[in-house]
Motif scaffolding. Structure first.
Motif, PDB file in Angstrom:
ATOM      1  N   ALA A 390      -0.209 -11.726  -2.238  1.00 44.11           N
ATOM      2  CA  ALA A 390      -0.457 -10.487  -2.276  1.00 44.11           C
ATOM      3  C   ALA A 390      -0.006  -9.754  -1.722  1.00 44.11           C
ATOM      4  O   ALA A 390      -0.148  -8.025  -1.873  1.00 44.11           O
ATOM      5  N   GLN A 391       1.552  -9.899  -2.418  1.00 47.22           N
ATOM      6  CA  GLN A 391       1.956  -9.056  -1.943  1.00 47.22           C
ATOM      7  C   GLN A 391       2.826  -8.274  -3.672  1.00 47.22           C
ATOM      8  O   GLN A 391       3.329  -6.846  -4.036  1.00 47.22           O
ATOM      9  N   ASN A 395      -2.106  -5.465  -6.939  1.00 42.17           N
ATOM     10  CA  ASN A 395      -2.980  -5.664  -5.298  1.00 42.17           C
ATOM     11  C   ASN A 395      -2.391  -5.251  -3.820  1.00 42.17           C
ATOM     12  O   ASN A 395      -3.222  -4.951  -3.270  1.00 42.17           O
ATOM     13  N   ASN A 396      -1.801  -4.002  -4.543  1.00 36.14           N
ATOM     14  CA  ASN A 396      -1.207  -2.803  -3.886  1.00 36.14           C
ATOM     15  C   ASN A 396      -1.143  -1.513  -3.713  1.00 36.14           C
ATOM     16  O   ASN A 396      -1.544  -0.858  -2.525  1.00 36.14           O
ATOM     17  N   HIS A 397      -1.305  -1.418  -5.129  1.00 39.68           N
ATOM     18  CA  HIS A 397      -0.803   0.252  -5.444  1.00 39.68           C
ATOM     19  C   HIS A 397      -1.548   0.227  -6.784  1.00 39.68           C
ATOM     20  O   HIS A 397      -2.170  -0.244  -8.053  1.00 39.68           O
ATOM     21  N   GLY A 424      -7.894  -5.705  -1.443  1.00 38.78           N
ATOM     22  CA  GLY A 424      -7.682  -5.265   0.200  1.00 38.78           C
ATOM     23  C   GLY A 424      -9.032  -4.277   0.638  1.00 38.78           C
ATOM     24  O   GLY A 424      -9.620  -3.850   1.431  1.00 38.78           O
ATOM     25  N   ARG A 481      -9.223  -0.481   2.009  1.00 40.19           N
ATOM     26  CA  ARG A 481      -8.786   0.033   1.187  1.00 40.19           C
ATOM     27  C   ARG A 481     -10.278   1.352   0.685  1.00 40.19           C
ATOM     28  O   ARG A 481      -9.339   2.495   0.207  1.00 40.19           O
TER      29      ARG A 481
END
Ligand code: NAP
Length: 518
Positions: A390-391, A395-397, A424, A481
Motif C-alpha cells: 500500500a505504501q 500505488n500512490n503517485h 485508492g 483518488r
C-alpha cells in the motif's frame, strides 16, 4: 495572437499580464491570453438569466439538434484543429484526432439521445408509486433542468473532448455552460468556441468561454449552479473547499487522478488473442497522448511466472516509439504539454524507481526534429516491481506521462483485487482472461474501486475498444483518488445538471402536468 473570452454574448480580450501558450516541441509562444478585466459576475448572470431560459424552452429533441449542429461544425474544421493541437498540445496527428473525434462523437451521441427523449423537457424517473388507499393518490419522481449555470473547468490534455463531453450533457439537460479550458493548451478549445459562435447558431447565453486564469469565477456560485471539474486531485480538493460548495451546496463533480491498472490472467500465454490485446493496450496507453490520458494504464499486474515474458514483449513494442516534434510525419510520440509536466514526469519517475527497477528507458537519444535543448520531451519508461504494498509509490503517485510499472502478483483473483484496490479508487481497470471463474471474482472485486472495468477476452479481442477510450454511452469517473465523480453514461450524465423531485398528488393531474401517462 491574443485569445479572448466569450462572455455575456461577446468576445472580450483580457488586459494586463498575459499567459503565454507555448509550442511544447519548440518552446516558442503560439499565442497569449489573460482574463484580467473579464467580468465573471456578469458572465455568470448572463448565462443564468438569458442562456437558461433559452435552453429550458427547448425540448430534448431540439437541444439534441443543437448538439448535432455543434458536432458537424467542429468536424467541418477537423484538419485546422488537428494543426492547432500539434502546435499547442504537442499532439501527433493521431493524438489530435483522438481528442477532436472524441468531441464530435460525444456530441453526436448526445444528439441521438435528445432525439430519443423527444418532445419534452422533463425526465420521468422510474415507475410511479401508489401512495394512498386508492390508485388515485400517486407519486412520481421527475427530473427538471436546474435554474443556474454549469461551470466547466477542464484539464490540459483533452481541450476539444473536455469542452464537448461536458457541454453535451449540460446543454441536453437544459443548463447553460461557462467553459474554462486549461490555459496551457487552450488554443484548440478557443478555435472550437469561435466556430460554434460563428456557425452553430447557439442560443444566446447558452455557451460562454473563459480563456485563462479562473480568478474569482467560482466564488459566487449558488445553490442552483454546478461545477464540473477535471484535473489534478489537489485542485479538485481546493474547489471542493470553496465557499460555494461548502456554504451554498453548489453541486460539484470531480474527475481527478487515477492509477488505472491492467490485470493479466494466469490462463493466458503468448499466442492467445487476449494476450496480444493486453500487450497492445498497455503499449498504446504509454504512447498515446504521450501517456497524458487520465485513463492510461499506470499499473500492469502480471502473474510472477509471466513477468519476464511480458517485460520482453513490452520492451520490444516500446523500441518502435519515435519521440520528437509531431510536425514530422515519422514521429509517433510528441512531447508532454508543458515544462511543469516535464518536471513532474521526471520527479514522479524518480519516485517510482525507488524500490522498483527501470527495465526500459532511453538515454542519449535526441528527440527527432527538435532543436538541441528545446522542447518538453520525455521518453517512454517501463519499470518492474516484484511485490507492491500500500505504501509503494506506484500505488500512490500518478506520473502523467509515458510511464508504466509491471507489478508481480500471485496469479489469483484475490491477490489481483487486493493490489488493484491499493490504488485508492480509479477510473478504469482492464482484466484480460478467458477463465470465467477468475473473471467473476476479479471483475466483481475490482468493480467497487472503479467507475469502469473492461474485460479483454480472446473472443472479443478483434473488436475490443481500448480501456483508455471513454465512450459517451458508458460512465466516466471513479471513486476515491479518481474524485468520486460520474460523467457521461448516456442518460445518466444528465442527472448532475437536473433536480430530481418527487411529485405527489392526484394521478390524473400528475399525468396532465407531465403530458403523458406516468
Ligand atoms: P490542474 O492543474 O488541476 O488544472 C485543471 C484545471 O483547473 C485547469 O483548467 C486549471 O486552470 C484549473 N484550475 C487550477 N487551479 C484552479 C483554481 N484554484 N480554481 C479553479 N480552477 C483552477 O490539472 P491539469 O494539469 O490541467 O491536468 C492534469 C491532471 O488532470 C492529471 O492529474 C490527470 O489525472 C487529471 N485528469 C483527469 C481526468 C479525468 O477525467 N478523471 C481527465 C484528464 C486529466 P489553469 O490551466 O488556468 O491553471
Amino acid at each position: 495572437m491574443q485569445l479572448s473570452s466569450f462572455v455575456s454574448g461577446k468576445w472580450v480580450k483580457g488586459t494586463g499580464k498575459q499567459s503565454a501558450l507555448l509550442n511544447p516541441s519548440t518552446e516558442e509562444t503560439v499565442c497569449e491570453t489573460s482574463t484580467e478585466g473579464v467580468d465573471f459576475e456578469a458572465a455568470l448572470s448572463f448565462a443564468r438569466t438569458v442562456g437558461g431560459p433559452n435552453l429550458r424552452k427547448l425540448t430534448f429533441r431540439e437541444r439534441g439538434e443543437l448538439l448535432r449542429t455543434m458536432s458537424r461544425t467542429i468536424h467541418g474544421k477537423r484538419d485546422e484543429l488537428i494543426g492547432l493541437a500539434i502546435k499547442n498540445g504537442g499532439n501527433t496527428r493521431s493524438d489530435a484526432k483522438f481528442d477532436i473525434d472524441g468531441a464530435t462523437g460525444t456530441l453526436a451521441a448526445y444528439a441521438d439521445l435528445g432525439a430519443e427523449l423527444g418532445e419534452t423537457n422533463v425526465l420521468v424517473d422510474g415507475d410511479g408509486i401508489q401512495l394512498g388507499r386508492s390508485p388515485r393518490l400517486f407519486g412520481q419522481h421527475v427530473y427538471t433542468a436546474r435554474a443556474g449555470v454549469a461551470v466547466h473547468v477542464n484539464a490540459f490534455n483533452f481541450p476539444a473532448w473536455g469542452l464537448a463531453e461536458k457541454a453535451a450533457t449540460a446543454l441536453l439537460a437544459g443548463m447553460p455552460v461557462v467553459s474554462k479550458p486549461a490555459t496551457s493548451t487552450a488554443h484548440v478549445a478557443h478555435r472550437i468556441m469561435e466556430l460554434l459562435v460563428a456557425e452553430a447558431n447557439m442560443p444566446e447565453g447558452s455557451l460562454s468561454f473563459i480563456c485563462g486564469s479562473p480568478g474569482t469565477l467560482l466564488d459566487s456560485l449558488g445553490g442552483q449552479d454546478v461545477i464540473a471539474f477535471t484535473g489534478g486531485s489537489k485542485t479538485g480538493a481546493t474547489l471542493r473547499r470553496g465557499a460555494g460548495p461548502v456554504e451554498r451546496s453548489v453541486r460539484v463533480n470531480v474527475e481527478a487522478d487515477s492509477l488505472n491498472a491492467a490485470v493479466l490472467g494466469r490462463d493466458l500465454s503468448e499466442g492467445d488473442e487476449a494476450w496480444g490485446l493486453f500487450l497492445a493496450d498497455v503499449a498504446r496507453d504509454m504512447q498515446q497522448k504521450t501517456g497524458q490520458k487520465c485513463t492510461a494504464i499506470r499499473r500492469v499486474l502480471v502473474p510472477r511466472e509471466k513477468v519476464h515474458a511480458v517485460l520482453e514483449a513490452l520492451t520490444e513494442r516500446l523500441t518502435t516509439i519515435k519521440v520528437g516534434n509531431p510536425e514530422r510525419e515519422d514521429v509517433n510520440m510528441g512531447p508532454v504539454a508543458t515544462a511543469q509536466q516535464l518536471a513532474d514526469a521526471r520527479s514522479g519517475t524518480a519516485l517510482l524507481s525507488d524500490g522498483a527497477t527501470i527495465v526500459y528507458s532511453v538515454k542519449d537519444q535526441a528527440p527527432l526534429g527538435a532543436a538541441e535543448g528545446k522542447g518538453f520531451f520525455f521518453f517512454p519508461t517501463l519499470l518492474h516491481l516484484d511485490t507492491a504494498t500500500a505504501q509503494s509509490a506506484v500505488n500512490n503517485h500518478e506520473v502523467f506521462g509515458p510511464v508504466a510499472t509491471v507489478i508481480g502478483y500471485d496469479g489469483t483473483a484475490a491477490d489481483a483485487v487486493r493490489v488493484v484496490a491499493m490504488g485508492g479508487g480509479g477510473l478504469v481497470t482492464s482484466v484480460y482472461s478467458d477463465d470465467k471463474d477468475f473473471l467473476r471474482e476479479a471483475v466483481l472485486g475490482i468493480a467497487a474501486h472503479h467507475g469502469r472495468v473492461t474485460i479483454g477476452s480472446s473472443k472479443i479481442a478483434s473488436q475490443a475498444i481500448p480501456p483508455g477510450t471513454v465512450m459517451p454511452q458508458m460512465l466516466h469517473g471513479g471513486p476515491g483518488r479518481a474524485g468520486a465523480g460520474e460523467e457521461l453514461g448516456g442518460r445518466r450524465g444528465l442527472a448532475f445538471y437536473m433536480q430530481r423531485t418527487a411529485l405527489q398528488g392526484d394521478r390524473s393531474l400528475i399525468e396532465a402536468i407531465l403530458g403523458k401517462k406516468a
